[in-house]
Design an enzyme around this catalytic site. Structure first.
Site, short mmCIF file in Angstrom:
data_model
loop_
_atom_site.label_atom_id
_atom_site.label_comp_id
_atom_site.label_asym_id
_atom_site.label_seq_id
_atom_site.Cartn_x
_atom_site.Cartn_y
_atom_site.Cartn_z
N ALA A 6 0.94 -1.27 0.15
CA ALA A 6 0.26 -0.33 -0.30
C ALA A 6 0.91 1.20 -0.04
O ALA A 6 0.43 2.39 -0.32
CB ALA A 6 -0.94 -0.06 0.93
N GLU A 57 11.74 -8.74 4.47
CA GLU A 57 10.54 -7.79 2.80
C GLU A 57 11.86 -7.43 2.23
O GLU A 57 10.89 -7.74 0.09
CB GLU A 57 10.09 -6.38 3.28
CG GLU A 57 9.36 -5.95 2.58
CD GLU A 57 8.38 -4.91 2.96
OE1 GLU A 57 7.13 -5.34 3.86
OE2 GLU A 57 8.32 -3.26 2.62
#
Length: 321
Positions: A210, A277
């Site tokens: 997002a 990540e």
């Protein structure tokens, strides 16, 4: 005596022939049943349940032709008919790293997942905690159960995410892979607000970030140090993925965790530290996912919600919870 033995042998031989004939008849019938099952339960084609033209305002198909799921693009009912016949079991591994979650976070996450995660199917929640004392009261509905896996820490590793993922890898090998058909990994600092259904199932399912979806790819925070195992060159980019959600077949999740563990160890040996990540994005950059979840599936409510976000499935929990 000889005559008696001859009769017994003859009877045994005749019985064996009957059993062999019966065996092949059963095998033939099973093959017919399997053929009928394959024809009836064949996985729907992408065009049967996914219509990218429904959302011309966003990217709905990648360059490698993987669907990007947005509200309005998928027909969940078509997939329900397929998966209901397969009697699948879903796994959801919940990462509860210290300092990044509270018992209240975990309780709200599990309560919401119980209500919205792959409703109507067998689900096993695998909760990874560093102490059983941190487990809050959990009440689940039908077809849902949970297991708690204790995270074993090793003094040689300081990265908590690495420790948790290393433990998860071990638990997948020893337990989880024998129990579920699909597996998602999620962190506990989020909460389900709408149905997270069977449209999300696939071989390899990645969550678009997002934070970065609406920004220029040249600004993506990939690992740019060339000595890191997570390195992605400056001239390369497609999407940036959020580590809060990843899923797919158990084998695909295993592959990701093995590559991550190998890369993290390599970085440590080179006196580098890169995030999970970053390694996730490197893995997905090389091995493209078969399905992508739009930011609607994982949204930060602190952002101004743009018109492209029609239905938020999982917002992040407030840090104050």
């Amino acid at each position: 005596m000889n005559t008696k033995w001859k009769m017994l042998l003859l009877m045994a031989f005749a019985l064996s022939l009957m059993l062999i004939k019966h065996h092949f008849q059963i095998k033939k019938n099973l093959e017919k049943i399997n053929l009928c099952w394959d024809q009836e339960a064949g996985e729907p084609q992408l065009s049967d349940w996914f219509n990218p033209k429904k959302r011309p305002d966003v990217i709905t198909t990648t360059d490698w032709l993987a669907p990007v799921l947005w509200e309005g693009t998928y027909n969940r009912q078509v997939l329900e008919k397929y998966y209901k016949r397969l009697n699948i079991t879903m796994g959801l591994a919940v990462i509860c790293a210290p300092r990044k979650f509270s018992a209240r976070n975990l309780q709200k996450f599990i309560q919401s997942a119980n209500k919205y995660f792959i409703v109507g199917y067998n689900v096993i929640f695998y909760i990874l905690l560093d102490s059983f004392s941190k487990l809050p009261p959990i009440v689940l509905g039908l077809l849902r159960t949970f297991k708690v896996f204790l995270v074993i820490k090793e003094n040689i590793w300081e990265d908590l995410h690495f420790i948790y993922m290393k433990n998860l890898l071990d638990y997948i090998i020893t337990h989880i892979q024998h129990e579920v058909n699909f597996l998602f990994i999620m962190t506990a600092n989020q909460i389900f607000k709408d149905d997270f259904g069977v449209e999300t199932l696939g071989k390899s399912v990645a969550q678009l970030s997002a934070w970065w979806y609406f920004k220029n790819g040249k600004t993506f925070p990939y690992e740019r140090r060339c000595k890191s195992a997570a390195f992605i060159p400056f001239e390369e980019e497609d999407f940036y993925y959020h580590s809060a959600i990843f899923g797919g077949t158990v084998q695909e999740v295993l592959n990701l965790l093995k590559v991550y563990q190998k890369g993290a160890i390599q970085d440590t040996e080179n006196r580098l530290t890169s995030t999970y990540e970053h390694h996730l994005n490197k893995y997905i950059f090389i091995k493209k996912p078969t399905k992508l979840l739009s930011p609607e599936y994982n949204w930060d409510p602190s952002f101004r919600t743009p018109p492209q976000i029609k239905s938020v499935k999982i917002p992040w929990q407030s840090k104050s919870v």
